[in-house]
Every structure is written in C-alpha cells, then in structure tokens.
Design a protein around this motif. Structure first.
Motif, mmCIF file in Angstrom:
data_model
loop_
_atom_site.group_PDB
_atom_site.id
_atom_site.type_symbol
_atom_site.label_atom_id
_atom_site.label_comp_id
_atom_site.label_asym_id
_atom_site.label_seq_id
_atom_site.Cartn_x
_atom_site.Cartn_y
_atom_site.Cartn_z
ATOM 1 N N ARG A 397 0.823 -1.202 0.000
ATOM 2 C CA ARG A 397 0.000 0.000 0.000
ATOM 3 C C ARG A 397 0.860 1.256 0.000
ATOM 4 N NH1 ARG A 397 -5.347 -0.885 2.586
ATOM 5 N NH2 ARG A 397 -5.732 -3.129 2.507
ATOM 6 N N TYR A 398 0.191 2.370 -0.286
ATOM 7 C CA TYR A 398 0.854 3.660 -0.270
ATOM 8 C C TYR A 398 0.215 4.541 0.807
ATOM 9 C CZ TYR A 398 2.416 2.042 -4.875
ATOM 10 O OH TYR A 398 2.957 1.309 -5.911
ATOM 11 N N PRO A 399 0.757 4.499 2.026
ATOM 12 C CA PRO A 399 0.198 5.332 3.099
ATOM 13 C C PRO A 399 0.337 6.831 2.824
ATOM 14 C CG PRO A 399 1.565 3.571 3.997
ATOM 15 C CD PRO A 399 1.818 3.612 2.520
ATOM 16 N N ALA A 400 1.321 7.203 2.018
ATOM 17 C CA ALA A 400 1.524 8.609 1.668
ATOM 18 C C ALA A 400 1.911 8.690 0.204
ATOM 19 C CB ALA A 400 2.617 9.228 2.536
ATOM 20 N N GLY A 401 1.495 9.772 -0.438
ATOM 21 C CA GLY A 401 1.806 9.946 -1.850
ATOM 22 C C GLY A 401 0.633 10.556 -2.581
ATOM 23 N N GLY A 405 -6.915 10.342 1.813
ATOM 24 C CA GLY A 405 -7.680 9.526 2.744
ATOM 25 C C GLY A 405 -7.012 8.241 3.164
ATOM 26 N N ALA A 406 -5.742 8.008 2.779
ATOM 27 C CA ALA A 406 -5.034 6.811 3.221
ATOM 28 C C ALA A 406 -4.607 6.984 4.671
ATOM 29 C CB ALA A 406 -3.817 6.556 2.346
ATOM 30 N N ASP A 407 -4.421 5.875 5.347
ATOM 31 C CA ASP A 407 -3.940 5.904 6.726
ATOM 32 C C ASP A 407 -2.442 6.185 6.710
ATOM 33 O OD1 ASP A 407 -3.192 5.530 9.333
ATOM 34 O OD2 ASP A 407 -3.795 3.420 9.454
ATOM 35 N N PRO A 408 -2.007 7.368 7.134
ATOM 36 C CA PRO A 408 -0.580 7.701 7.039
ATOM 37 C C PRO A 408 0.303 6.863 7.948
ATOM 38 C CG PRO A 408 -1.748 9.368 8.305
ATOM 39 C CD PRO A 408 -2.792 8.452 7.739
ATOM 40 N N ASP A 409 -0.300 6.229 8.941
ATOM 41 C CA ASP A 409 0.477 5.401 9.863
ATOM 42 C C ASP A 409 0.413 3.915 9.523
ATOM 43 O OD1 ASP A 409 1.161 7.638 11.454
ATOM 44 O OD2 ASP A 409 -0.807 7.560 12.413
ATOM 45 N N GLY A 410 -0.267 3.582 8.431
ATOM 46 C CA GLY A 410 -0.387 2.183 8.044
ATOM 47 C C GLY A 410 0.899 1.646 7.459
ATOM 48 N N PRO A 411 1.101 0.323 7.522
ATOM 49 C CA PRO A 411 2.321 -0.277 6.960
ATOM 50 C C PRO A 411 2.272 -0.322 5.439
ATOM 51 C CG PRO A 411 0.836 -1.991 7.734
ATOM 52 C CD PRO A 411 0.207 -0.683 8.131
ATOM 53 N N ALA A 412 3.437 -0.196 4.818
ATOM 54 C CA ALA A 412 3.504 -0.310 3.361
ATOM 55 C C ALA A 412 3.205 -1.737 2.911
ATOM 56 C CB ALA A 412 4.870 0.126 2.850
ATOM 57 N N VAL A 413 3.632 -2.709 3.710
ATOM 58 C CA VAL A 413 3.310 -4.115 3.455
ATOM 59 C C VAL A 413 2.690 -4.685 4.726
ATOM 60 C CG1 VAL A 413 4.193 -6.406 2.879
ATOM 61 C CG2 VAL A 413 5.163 -4.393 1.767
ATOM 62 N N PRO A 414 1.388 -4.937 4.734
ATOM 63 C CA PRO A 414 0.724 -5.447 5.936
ATOM 64 C C PRO A 414 1.087 -6.898 6.206
ATOM 65 C CG PRO A 414 -0.817 -5.371 4.116
ATOM 66 C CD PRO A 414 0.454 -4.740 3.621
ATOM 67 N N GLU A 415 0.737 -7.373 7.370
ATOM 68 C CA GLU A 415 1.024 -8.755 7.728
ATOM 69 C C GLU A 415 0.203 -9.736 6.906
ATOM 70 O OE1 GLU A 415 3.328 -10.153 9.732
ATOM 71 O OE2 GLU A 415 4.146 -8.117 9.745
ATOM 72 N N SER A 416 -1.016 -9.350 6.551
ATOM 73 C CA SER A 416 -1.878 -10.230 5.768
ATOM 74 C C SER A 416 -2.555 -9.434 4.666
ATOM 75 C CB SER A 416 -2.923 -10.908 6.658
ATOM 76 O OG SER A 416 -3.716 -9.939 7.316
ATOM 77 N N ALA A 517 -7.112 6.058 -5.323
ATOM 78 C CA ALA A 517 -6.636 7.379 -4.940
ATOM 79 C C ALA A 517 -7.532 8.025 -3.880
ATOM 80 C CB ALA A 517 -6.559 8.292 -6.158
ATOM 81 N N TRP A 518 -8.808 7.664 -3.879
ATOM 82 C CA TRP A 518 -9.787 8.287 -2.977
ATOM 83 C C TRP A 518 -11.096 7.520 -3.093
ATOM 84 C CZ3 TRP A 518 -14.328 10.152 -5.120
ATOM 85 C CH2 TRP A 518 -15.185 10.860 -4.274
ATOM 86 N N ARG A 519 -11.919 7.602 -2.062
ATOM 87 C CA ARG A 519 -13.260 7.042 -2.172
ATOM 88 C C ARG A 519 -14.210 7.753 -1.229
ATOM 89 N NH1 ARG A 519 -12.961 1.018 0.705
ATOM 90 N NH2 ARG A 519 -12.506 1.781 2.829
ATOM 91 N N SER A 520 -15.466 7.726 -1.594
ATOM 92 C CA SER A 520 -16.542 8.241 -0.762
ATOM 93 C C SER A 520 -17.574 7.130 -0.643
ATOM 94 C CB SER A 520 -17.173 9.492 -1.387
ATOM 95 O OG SER A 520 -18.290 9.911 -0.623
ATOM 96 N N ALA A 521 -17.850 6.733 0.581
ATOM 97 C CA ALA A 521 -18.783 5.618 0.789
ATOM 98 C C ALA A 521 -20.181 5.950 0.309
ATOM 99 C CB ALA A 521 -18.805 5.226 2.263
ATOM 100 N N GLY A 522 -20.536 7.245 0.288
ATOM 101 C CA GLY A 522 -21.879 7.637 -0.127
ATOM 102 C C GLY A 522 -21.873 8.942 -0.890
ATOM 103 N N ALA A 523 -23.030 9.588 -0.904
ATOM 104 C CA ALA A 523 -23.195 10.825 -1.653
ATOM 105 C C ALA A 523 -22.534 11.991 -0.926
ATOM 106 C CB ALA A 523 -24.678 11.102 -1.874
ATOM 107 N N ALA A 524 -22.439 13.130 -1.613
ATOM 108 C CA ALA A 524 -21.890 14.363 -1.043
ATOM 109 C C ALA A 524 -22.805 15.510 -1.416
ATOM 110 C CB ALA A 524 -20.478 14.610 -1.559
ATOM 111 N N ASP A 525 -22.815 16.560 -0.589
ATOM 112 C CA ASP A 525 -23.661 17.721 -0.870
ATOM 113 C C ASP A 525 -23.236 18.425 -2.149
ATOM 114 O OD1 ASP A 525 -25.129 17.272 1.427
ATOM 115 O OD2 ASP A 525 -23.908 18.606 2.666
ATOM 116 N N ASP A 526 -21.935 18.478 -2.393
ATOM 117 C CA ASP A 526 -21.419 19.157 -3.584
ATOM 118 C C ASP A 526 -20.354 18.263 -4.231
ATOM 119 O OD1 ASP A 526 -20.460 20.840 -5.537
ATOM 120 O OD2 ASP A 526 -20.283 22.600 -4.231
#
Length: 542
Positions: A397-401, A405-416, A517-526
């Motif tokens: 994964r790419y925690p930064a770049g 909305g990515a988790d900046p503290d997440g590992p680049a390669v997770p355990e699973s 790159a990004w996601r929105s689980a639902g709708a947005a006002d604008d």
C-alpha cells in the motif's frame, strides 16, 4: 527518437534489462516518446529472475503481453513449489511449499496468476512488444556521462561497437542500470540496509540424466543440503538444461576462478546423489544477495528504478517484481506530467510511495531466505515460518503519496492481504461486463484516472465529466449496476460495492496504475467541489 518541439526527448531510460524494458513498454503504451539505451548487445542469455508474481502479471495483462509471456514460459507451466532435500536421489526430502496457489483460491482476487518465466525468455518478449510502440531501443549503447539542470538532462551516449558518440537532451532520465548503478553513484545517493547477505555462483549445465533423478517432482527450485553438494537446483526445461546455484565465499578469500568445470561437475553430482552423472558445464556467473535501499529515488529530473533503487535476497523473486512495479508507478506519472494533466509535484510521490514498499519487501525477502535456509546464507530463521506472501505481492500500500484519505500510519506491506478498496491500496478485482464483454475492473486502469460509481451515484458520475473538462484531466467514469443505464454490469455473484467499500450512491477514484486514490462511501452535498479538490490534490494541480 521523437523529440519535442524544443528538441528535447521526453524520457531517456538507461538500462535494458527487465525493469528498463518494462519502463519502455509502459511508457510506450501511454504514448510517451522515449529512448532506451543498454550497454549489452542483446537481452539476457542467463536463466534467472524467473518468478513473476500475480501483481506483475496483472500489469503485463493490462499492457497486452501476458499471453506472449505465458507462451514463452509454457515449458515450466507445471512447475510449482520449493523442495528441500539432502540429495536428489536420497530419501530425505521435504516440500517447503508444494503449490503456489493451492486450490486456485487466487481466482477470487485476480484475473491473473503467478508465472514462472526466466529472464532470458521474458526479456525478448518485453523487447519485442516495446519496440512497436512510442520508444526507440538501442542495445550496444552506453551512457558515458550526464548532467542535469532545471530544465532537463544532457547525456553523452556511445555506440560500443563503432565508438560513435551522440549527445541527447531529455526532460527526464530513468536509471534502471542495476545494483552497481553508475547513475546512483554519480548522484551521490547513499543506501540503507545490512548490505551483502551471501554470494552464489550460478552454473548452467546440460545433464539429460538429471530428469531421471528428478522424476515427477516438478519444483521451481530444490535446495540441496548435503555439504558436498549444497546449493539450489532450478529446472530450465525439465529435461536436460538446468541451473545450479552453488555457495561462494569471497569473504573467505575464495576466488571465482576456483569454480572450474571439474569442481562444478563434482558439486552437481554430489547434489544429485549420482556419482557418475554425465554433466556438461555451459556457463557460470556470480551473483550477490544483498539487502539495500537507496536513500532517495529521485534527484531533480533523474529517477532510480529496480536494482539501482533496491537490492533484495532472491528468495521469493521479490526484487524483480518490485522493480517492474516501480516502472509501472513511475510511467503513468511521467505520462501525466508530460501530458500536461498533472503538476510536476506528482513526480515527488514516486519515491514517497515506492521506497517504503522496497524497505518492507526487502526485509521480507531476507527473512524468507533465512526460513528456507537458502544455500550460502548461514543464519538461523528469526520468527519461524514466514506468512503473508500474498500481502507482499498484492497487498502493498501507499500510506503517503498521490492519495487522499489513506492511513498515514499504516504499513507499506501489511502482515496479511486484504482487498478492501481503501485509499492507497490496489483496486480490487471484480468481474463485470462492459458492452456485454466480460472483463475485470483491473482491465479499466491504464491510461487515465477512472471514477467508478455505484448504481445510484448519478451525481458523482455527472460531476466527473464536468470536473474533468474544467481541470483538463482525461477522467473516465463508469456507473456499476445491473440496469441498461449503467456502463458496467457486475457478473453473477460479484459485489462491486462490497469489494470497493462503497454504498449504492458512493464512488471511488482509481489511478492509472490501478491504485485507489480516494473514495466516498456515499453521496456528497457538492460532488463537483469534492471531486475537484481530490483531483487537484492527487495530481498536484495546485
């Protein structure tokens, strides 16, 4: 060379092995003119770097070369697993793992699969396909020197056969020039990591009788542990052509010249457990297993990729795959900046994304060599049997770049491995139909950013067209649902919303390299304002 109007070449690639050729292929597919120079006269003749993981094969699938690669690799299509034995003829043997994908479980996560294709078979395929695209490939040509300034890179090239020299001006330079990278050295980029781990001599040989000794054991590699024949045996054609990796100890004063034909033959016979096995040595080449990562992946307009950026232990074939994935990450960013639909700042995300992946992956590779007790690597395994190989291949994964909305503290390669569609992760594979034709969602990602919207996300879909035109971004948009008004229809049993973590009125933005790159689980006002902000942030347009 297809220079630009001001006489500059968009991209100069130095190095024509797996990573350089992959860079040329990916740039060519994106229509980016470039020149590749390789000092050797042709592609590799040595069967090495054979393991292509599932993510690499996904990239080659989208680039249109997967069928040709599988054809080139057909002779080893039935080889799986790693065997360990005292000698091949002995009774003492154990499968470290017998199947790469037992039960075919990987089909849930990918339209591709692992492929065992040696470098000497893979490189000609990549070269052949790259040559028909936007680049020029010059083998037998070396870069003698280069200088860069704020506007570009000036390089002096030399034809190694004729001695003729030429100066070229490029906007960017990609150094895929190997672990001893002259470009990296010229830039003064240091390296982190423990350095050399162990050394082997790779011996190619012919022995028709070896097939009888091996029998029906179709392995990728067999680690032999008898002291007189310690090493690794790799099949080339399962019949008479083989490779043997023999431990080499230059740190003890052992010279490469000591590996005479007689010594190599005796060593191979001991490994086989057959004292009179007929063996013909056809070649030998030293190689060094190391763990190093460049401190920087970029200086100005020059980028490092592949072994010039990182070295890894060969166990798991993580190094070559990581390098090819470097090339894929960098290619779309160069194309976007050169095409004018991304800001130059996007290129800074290359190192921010790829360097943490290399650090984590190289650590996994070293641990795996210890676990497998790779011949020549005399250390004890650390924490027992390594797990999470799929996390390395598909779950990095790419925690930064270039993500929002990515988790900046997440590992680049997770355990699973978890295909959850979160920002910074590889977009999940979902089987859909486009104009009635079955495809994977992964087949949609190559040339431009893609907005995937749920069946009720009409506002997101409409916003994509407006925002793309306003910003000058070639943004593709698809609604995924069962109705005729939807551009993509999920196949039976496929749940797009669950795979991507969005509701029926949600949306997800996927980069050309297939990363969310990004996601929105639902709708947005604008939705227009939200999507404008996301694209400006991801593509560094402000």
């Amino acid at each position: 060379m297809n220079p630009t109007a001001d006489g500059r070449l968009p991209v100069l690639i130095v190095g024509g092995s797996l990573v350089g050729l992959s860079t040329s292929l990916f740039l060519g597919r994106l229509g980016v003119p470039h020149l590749l120079v390789e000092k050797h006269a042709g592609t590799s003749h040595h069967p090495r770097g054979r393991g292509n993981n599932v993510r690499t094969m996904e990239l080659f699938r989208v680039a249109g070369v997967e069928p040709a690669i599988r054809e080139a690799a057909s002779v080893l299509a039935e080889n799986h697993g790693i065997l360990q034995a005292a000698t091949l003829a002995g009774d003492e043997q154990e499968w470290l793992f017998k199947e790469i994908d037992p039960g075919g479980a990987l089909r849930r996560f990918s339209p591709s699969s692992w492929c065992l294709c040696s470098q000497n078979d893979l490189e000609p395929v990549l070269r052949r396909h790259a040559e028909g695209l936007a680049g020029e490939l010059r083998f037998g040509t070396e870069m003698v020197s280069f200088e860069q300034d704020a506007d570009g890179v000036t390089a002096l090239l030399r034809n190694r056969e004729t001695g003729a020299e030429q100066t070229v001006r490029a906007q960017y330079l990609v150094a895929a020039d190997g672990p001893r990278s002259p470009v990296r050295e010229r830039l003064g980029i240091g390296q982190t990591g423990p350095g050399d781990l162990f050394h082997n001599v790779s011996i190619t040989f012919r022995a028709a009788g070896m097939a009888d000794v091996v029998g029906d054991r179709r392995f990728i590699a067999c680690y032999l542990t008898d002291p007189q024949g310690a090493g690794a045996l790799l099949p080339v054609d399962n019949r008479e052509h083989w490779v043997f990796h023999a431990p080499w100890h230059p740190e003890r004063g052992e010279a490469l010249e000591e590996f005479t034909d007689e010594r190599c033959i005796a060593h191979i016979r001991a490994a086989a457990g057959v004292p009179d096995l007929a063996v013909e040595i056809t070649g030998r080449a030293p190689w060094h297993a190391a763990q190093r990562v460049a401190e920087r992946y970029r200086v100005g307009r020059v980028f490092l990729a592949g072994d010039s950026a990182h070295e890894m232990s060969p166990t798991g074939a993580f190094g070559s795959n990581t390098g090819i994935q470097d090339a894929h990450n960098l290619a779309w960013k160069l194309a976007a900046v050169l095409g004018g639909w991304a800001g130059p700042g996007l290129l800074e995300s290359y190192g921010r994304e790829r360097r943490p992946v290399a650090e984590a992956t190289s650590e996994r590779a070293t641990a795996r060599s210890a676990e497998h007790r790779h011949p020549g690597y005399d250390v004890n395994p650390g924490t027992g049997r390594q797990r999470g190989v799929l996390a390395v291949a598909l779950g990095y994964r790419y925690p930064a770049g270039a993500v929002v909305g990515a988790d900046p503290d997440g590992p680049a390669v997770p355990e699973s491995f978890a295909a959850d569609g979160s920002p910074g992760s590889r977009a999940p594979h979902v089987r859909v139909r486009r104009a009635g034709v079955p495809v994977s969602t992964l087949d949609l990602f190559e040339t431009v950013p893609v907005l995937l919207a749920g069946p009720e996300a009409h506002a997101w879909h409409g916003a994509a067209e407006l925002v793309g035109k306003r910003l000058g971004v070639p943004l593709a948009a698809y609604r995924v649902g069962p109705g005729a008004e939807h551009e993509l229809a999920p196949e039976e049993g496929a749940d797009f919303g669950e795979a991507y973590g969005i509701g029926a009125d949600g949306a997800v933005l996927v980069r050309p390299d297939g990363f969310v790159a990004w996601r929105s689980a639902g709708a947005a006002d604008d939705p227009e304002a939200v999507l404008t902000g996301v694209l400006e942030a991801v593509l560094c347009l402000v």
